[in-house]
Design an enzyme around this catalytic site. Structure first.
Site, PDB file in Angstrom:
ATOM      1  N   HIS A  71     128.967 -50.460  62.953  1.00  0.00           N
ATOM      2  CA  HIS A  71     127.535 -50.765  62.859  1.00  0.00           C
ATOM      3  C   HIS A  71     127.134 -51.056  61.406  1.00  0.00           C
ATOM      4  CE1 HIS A  71     126.044 -49.473  66.891  1.00  0.00           C
ATOM      5  NE2 HIS A  71     127.163 -48.792  66.885  1.00  0.00           N
ATOM      6  N   CYS A 112     128.820 -53.569  68.409  1.00  0.00           N
ATOM      7  CA  CYS A 112     129.135 -52.458  69.319  1.00  0.00           C
ATOM      8  C   CYS A 112     128.888 -52.883  70.776  1.00  0.00           C
ATOM      9  CB  CYS A 112     128.331 -51.226  68.922  1.00  0.00           C
ATOM     10  SG  CYS A 112     128.950 -49.703  69.687  1.00  0.00           S
ATOM     11  N   GLU A 169     124.353 -52.156  60.335  1.00  0.00           N
ATOM     12  CA  GLU A 169     122.952 -51.768  60.088  1.00  0.00           C
ATOM     13  C   GLU A 169     122.820 -50.286  59.777  1.00  0.00           C
ATOM     14  OE1 GLU A 169     124.242 -52.165  62.991  1.00  0.00           O
ATOM     15  OE2 GLU A 169     123.387 -50.767  64.447  1.00  0.00           O
TER      16      GLU A 169
END
Lengths: 87, 234
Positions: free
Chosen positions: B194, B86, B196
């Site tokens: 993302h 990002c 994560e």
């Protein structure tokens, strides 16, 4: 010498500008006719110390190249004028 | 155990999530402040999401001048994995370590939702364990995710399989539906989604683990002396 520098950063030709398009779309409802090609950009102004106009322009353009505009999507134009030293 | 540095800029906000998710796949990660110009002994670097320097001027425009970016560029040059997620992707493009740029989303809205991505190349630090064509549900959370480059560059990125991930339903106007790319050396990779935040079923998706465990495999392969280029040729 000090120079007042104004840098305008706008999107490259051919790159869409949704913000400009949105403004353009609303104009007829406000009664504005015949306005086209609305583009929105960014203005950065600063004062710069340099020996002369040529040097001031060179430094300002290098700053545009390295920081103020991303050449992948933007172009920058530089305007400058000597600052009057008032007593 | 592989060790990664996760860089923290003023305004980063995903660094702890990244560290926690990396630990899940067996990667030890530590936070590094952006003012550090050397990282010591690390096997790779992650630039996490957030709003470095408030995204002033352009996302990543100021962060690219942080002292830590010297070490990031050196890691990239040496062939170690450098991953930008990002805002990290935006920093890597501004730094010239990845091609293109990320413009405001075509619809002028901040977008925060899950999207489906397709793995287009398995020759990158984030996709070595994936299958080509694999679909992953991953969250995006950005205002400037609209990947832009000229037509020639777009064509080249696809021809050389530097496009790592694409959106199945383009949310932001990116050229070629591009969600993530890698550099020519295939060790620097940037993506807007993302992984994560998709590292546990409790979060709505665990698909991000495919990307992060690929990174773990990539690190092991690299340490065993098999650079990515050799692996892809075999």
């Amino acid at each position: 010498m000090r120079f007042a520098v104004t840098v305008e950063v706008t999107g490259l030709e051919g790159i869409s500008d949704p913000e400009g398009q949105t403004i353009e779309r609303v104009l007829p409802s406000l009664g504005f006719a015949g306005i086209e090609q609305v583009r929105v950009g960014k203005l950065v102004s600063f004062e710069l110390a340099a020996a002369g106009e040529e040097e001031a322009r060179r430094v300002a353009e290098e700053l545009c190249h390295r920081l103020l505009a991303n050449p992948v999507m933007e172009k920058a134009s530089v305007r400058l004028a000597p600052v009057r030293e008032n007593a | 155990m592989s060790r990664l540095a996760v860089v923290v800029f003023p305004g980063s906000n995903c660094e702890h999530d990244v560290v926690a998710a990396l630990e899940r796949v067996g990667i030890e990660a530590s936070l590094v402040w952006h003012q550090q110009d050397s990282l010591g002994q690390v096997d790779g670097i992650v630039l996490p999401g957030g709003f470095a320097h408030g995204d002033y001027l352009r996302p990543g425009a100021i962060a690219r001048f942080s002292p830590v970016m010297t070490a990031v560029a050196e890691m990239a040059r040496q062939g170690g994995p450098v991953v930008g997620i990002c805002n990290g992707f935006q920093v890597l493009t501004e730094a010239g370590l990845l091609e293109g740029a990320l413009r405001p989303n075509a619809g002028r809205r901040f977008i925060c939702r899950d999207v489906t991505c397709e793995v287009r190349s398995i020759d990158s630090p984030l996709t070595v364990d994936c299958e080509r064509g694999e679909r992953l549900v991953l969250p995006i959370n950005h205002n400037e995710g609209n990947f832009t480059c000229d037509e020639k560059t777009t064509r080249r990125l696809f021809e050389r399989e530097q496009v790592v991930l694409t959106y199945t339903d383009n949310p932001n106007g990116s050229v070629g539906d591009i969600a993530g790319i890698c550099n020519e050396g295939r060790n620097v990779v940037g993506l807007m989604p993302h992984p994560e935040r998709a590292s546990d079923a409790l979060l709505g998706s665990a698909d991000g683990l495919s990307l992060l465990s690929s990174l773990a495999s990539f690190l092991v392969g690299k340490r065993a002396g098999r650079p990515a280029a050799a692996r892809s040729a075999s």
